[in-house]
Design a protein around this motif. Structure first.
Motif, PDB file in Angstrom:
ATOM      1  N   TYR A  35      49.472  36.010  68.756  1.00  0.00           N
ATOM      2  CA  TYR A  35      49.885  37.228  68.058  1.00  0.00           C
ATOM      3  C   TYR A  35      50.215  38.313  69.074  1.00  0.00           C
ATOM      4  CZ  TYR A  35      47.793  34.863  64.061  1.00  0.00           C
ATOM      5  OH  TYR A  35      47.477  33.941  63.091  1.00  0.00           O
ATOM      6  N   GLU A  36      51.307  39.020  68.826  1.00  0.00           N
ATOM      7  CA  GLU A  36      51.719  40.146  69.660  1.00  0.00           C
ATOM      8  C   GLU A  36      51.936  41.357  68.761  1.00  0.00           C
ATOM      9  OE1 GLU A  36      55.199  39.093  71.831  1.00  0.00           O
ATOM     10  OE2 GLU A  36      54.414  37.133  72.453  1.00  0.00           O
ATOM     11  N   TYR A  37      51.223  42.436  69.049  1.00  0.00           N
ATOM     12  CA  TYR A  37      51.396  43.686  68.313  1.00  0.00           C
ATOM     13  C   TYR A  37      52.509  44.461  69.018  1.00  0.00           C
ATOM     14  CZ  TYR A  37      47.162  42.738  65.642  1.00  0.00           C
ATOM     15  OH  TYR A  37      46.217  42.184  64.801  1.00  0.00           O
ATOM     16  N   THR A  38      53.713  44.356  68.500  1.00  0.00           N
ATOM     17  CA  THR A  38      54.885  44.849  69.220  1.00  0.00           C
ATOM     18  C   THR A  38      54.926  46.376  69.313  1.00  0.00           C
ATOM     19  OG1 THR A  38      56.193  44.788  67.171  1.00  0.00           O
ATOM     20  CG2 THR A  38      56.208  42.825  68.560  1.00  0.00           C
ATOM     21  N   ASP A  39      54.143  47.080  68.491  1.00  0.00           N
ATOM     22  CA  ASP A  39      54.119  48.540  68.570  1.00  0.00           C
ATOM     23  C   ASP A  39      53.231  49.030  69.713  1.00  0.00           C
ATOM     24  OD1 ASP A  39      55.631  49.375  66.003  1.00  0.00           O
ATOM     25  OD2 ASP A  39      54.196  47.885  65.296  1.00  0.00           O
ATOM     26  N   TYR A  40      52.491  48.129  70.329  1.00  0.00           N
ATOM     27  CA  TYR A  40      51.649  48.465  71.468  1.00  0.00           C
ATOM     28  C   TYR A  40      52.197  47.766  72.704  1.00  0.00           C
ATOM     29  CZ  TYR A  40      48.369  50.043  67.896  1.00  0.00           C
ATOM     30  OH  TYR A  40      47.785  50.687  66.828  1.00  0.00           O
ATOM     31  N   GLU A  41      51.868  48.293  73.866  1.00  0.00           N
ATOM     32  CA  GLU A  41      52.453  47.761  75.097  1.00  0.00           C
ATOM     33  C   GLU A  41      51.840  46.432  75.492  1.00  0.00           C
ATOM     34  OE1 GLU A  41      53.397  49.204  79.679  1.00  0.00           O
ATOM     35  OE2 GLU A  41      52.482  50.567  78.238  1.00  0.00           O
ATOM     36  N   ASP A  42      50.529  46.336  75.488  1.00  0.00           N
ATOM     37  CA  ASP A  42      49.857  45.119  75.960  1.00  0.00           C
ATOM     38  C   ASP A  42      48.780  44.673  74.980  1.00  0.00           C
ATOM     39  OD1 ASP A  42      51.189  44.628  78.417  1.00  0.00           O
ATOM     40  OD2 ASP A  42      50.121  46.319  79.310  1.00  0.00           O
ATOM     41  N   LEU A  43      49.132  44.504  73.743  1.00  0.00           N
ATOM     42  CA  LEU A  43      48.153  44.068  72.748  1.00  0.00           C
ATOM     43  C   LEU A  43      48.612  42.735  72.171  1.00  0.00           C
ATOM     44  CD1 LEU A  43      45.611  44.448  71.161  1.00  0.00           C
ATOM     45  CD2 LEU A  43      46.821  45.956  69.581  1.00  0.00           C
ATOM     46  N   GLY A  44      47.966  41.677  72.611  1.00  0.00           N
ATOM     47  CA  GLY A  44      48.292  40.343  72.143  1.00  0.00           C
ATOM     48  C   GLY A  44      47.176  39.382  72.502  1.00  0.00           C
ATOM     49  N   PHE A  45      47.095  38.278  71.773  1.00  0.00           N
ATOM     50  CA  PHE A  45      46.022  37.314  72.016  1.00  0.00           C
ATOM     51  C   PHE A  45      46.389  35.985  71.367  1.00  0.00           C
ATOM     52  CE2 PHE A  45      44.991  40.131  68.471  1.00  0.00           C
ATOM     53  CZ  PHE A  45      44.909  39.237  67.412  1.00  0.00           C
ATOM     54  N   ASP A  46      45.686  34.947  71.759  1.00  0.00           N
ATOM     55  CA  ASP A  46      45.816  33.623  71.154  1.00  0.00           C
ATOM     56  C   ASP A  46      44.646  33.400  70.204  1.00  0.00           C
ATOM     57  OD1 ASP A  46      48.065  33.151  72.700  1.00  0.00           O
ATOM     58  OD2 ASP A  46      46.908  32.248  74.329  1.00  0.00           O
ATOM     59  N   ALA A  47      44.888  32.712  69.113  1.00  0.00           N
ATOM     60  CA  ALA A  47      43.859  32.452  68.107  1.00  0.00           C
ATOM     61  C   ALA A  47      43.672  30.946  67.965  1.00  0.00           C
ATOM     62  CB  ALA A  47      44.252  33.073  66.763  1.00  0.00           C
ATOM     63  N   TYR A  48      42.543  30.441  68.439  1.00  0.00           N
ATOM     64  CA  TYR A  48      42.199  29.020  68.349  1.00  0.00           C
ATOM     65  C   TYR A  48      41.143  28.825  67.262  1.00  0.00           C
ATOM     66  CZ  TYR A  48      44.475  28.374  72.900  1.00  0.00           C
ATOM     67  OH  TYR A  48      45.373  28.330  73.931  1.00  0.00           O
ATOM     68  N   MET A  49      41.112  27.647  66.685  1.00  0.00           N
ATOM     69  CA  MET A  49      40.087  27.320  65.708  1.00  0.00           C
ATOM     70  C   MET A  49      38.735  27.208  66.408  1.00  0.00           C
ATOM     71  SD  MET A  49      39.645  23.965  63.292  1.00  0.00           S
ATOM     72  CE  MET A  49      38.803  23.106  64.609  1.00  0.00           C
ATOM     73  N   ILE A  50      37.686  27.724  65.760  1.00  0.00           N
ATOM     74  CA  ILE A  50      36.338  27.599  66.290  1.00  0.00           C
ATOM     75  C   ILE A  50      35.820  26.199  65.980  1.00  0.00           C
ATOM     76  CG2 ILE A  50      33.987  28.488  66.169  1.00  0.00           C
ATOM     77  CD1 ILE A  50      35.096  31.185  65.419  1.00  0.00           C
ATOM     78  N   PRO A  51      35.406  25.428  66.992  1.00  0.00           N
ATOM     79  CA  PRO A  51      34.885  24.079  66.721  1.00  0.00           C
ATOM     80  C   PRO A  51      33.666  24.116  65.813  1.00  0.00           C
ATOM     81  CG  PRO A  51      35.330  24.387  69.070  1.00  0.00           C
ATOM     82  CD  PRO A  51      35.453  25.735  68.427  1.00  0.00           C
ATOM     83  N   THR A  52      33.462  23.024  65.086  1.00  0.00           N
ATOM     84  CA  THR A  52      32.366  22.966  64.115  1.00  0.00           C
ATOM     85  C   THR A  52      31.016  23.245  64.763  1.00  0.00           C
ATOM     86  OG1 THR A  52      33.613  21.341  62.810  1.00  0.00           O
ATOM     87  CG2 THR A  52      31.251  21.510  62.376  1.00  0.00           C
TER      88      THR A  52
END
Length: 230
Positions: free
Chosen positions: A108-125
């Motif tokens: 995800y990239e928050y395009t209204d901010y300069e450096d706000l982004g991250f990856d979202a992985y599933m949490i293992p069981t």
């Protein structure tokens, strides 16, 4: 989120999903009425040997069963076209987020901010904490302000994906080399779950989507902390 043995849709969390639920009930009632009428005619024809010569050859009946289906189709088509228009409408979004599908996680990239982004992985069981849902939790949630118009730009990095959150009434294909857009408004604060809805490979079932809608002040505090960490 859906409950065990749930037969209907999830509770609506956006105005568009509320419209979709109303349209579903409207169309389903028409289907029930048609099915009841057809069943009655079948039972009447099978259970009696009486015939009416005026029914066997009647121009009036032919006119009725030609016009009536046309009216029914109009009653279904008009609200359907209205909802299609509402789903494609994007009016002055307060926030724009770019969601990119990868094998097999979302970024995800928050395009209204300069450096706000991250990856979202599933949490293992084995790493889940009490109260978290198996196969549905992500290590980073897409946080948005509630009651605000949000635009999501959807694309993919490798293969076809689909960004879908049922309670928000969203399902948008993520196509490599193409940028699709959708918009929604979260009607209330809450956590809304979804999954990739395109068969994208071996771990297709393990790339969940978690959208957390919070009040505006909480969103501003969250974005400030994320920018500081970045």
């Amino acid at each position: 989120m859906a409950n065990p043995s749930q037969l209907g849709f999830q509770d609506a969390a956006s105005p568009v999903m509320e419209e979709l639920l109303h349209f579903h009930d409207h169309a389903l009632m028409i289907v029930f009425l048609i099915s009841t009428l057809v069943l009655y005619i079948i039972v009447a024809m099978v259970s009696t040997k009486l015939t009416d010569k005026y029914i066997l050859d009647s121009q009036e009946i032919e006119i009725i069963w030609t016009i009536l289906p046309a009216i029914i189709l109009i009653l279904i088509a008009l609200p359907s076209l209205r909802i299609l228009y509402l789903m494609d409408e994007v009016n002055n979004p307060l926030l724009t987020i770019k969601a990119v599908g990868h094998q097999w996680y979302w970024s995800y990239e928050y395009t209204d901010y300069e450096d706000l982004g991250f990856d979202a992985y599933m949490i293992p069981t084995q790493d889940l904490t009490p109260g978290q849902f198996r196969l549905m939790e992500a290590d980073h949630r897409m946080v948005i302000p509630a009651e605000s118009p949000i635009r999501v730009l959807v694309s993919a990095d490798d293969v076809l994906h689909s960004w879908a959150v049922p309670s928000l009434g969203i399902k948008m294909d993520a196509v490599p080399g193409r940028l699709n857009q959708t918009a929604f408004i979260a009607s209330r604060p809450g956590i809304f779950y979804g999954q990739c809805s395109e068969i994208c490979g071996a771990n297709h079932s393990f790339m969940p989507i978690v959208v957390e809608a919070v009040p505006m002040t909480h969103f501003e505090n969250w974005s400030s902390r994320m920018l500081e960490d970045a």
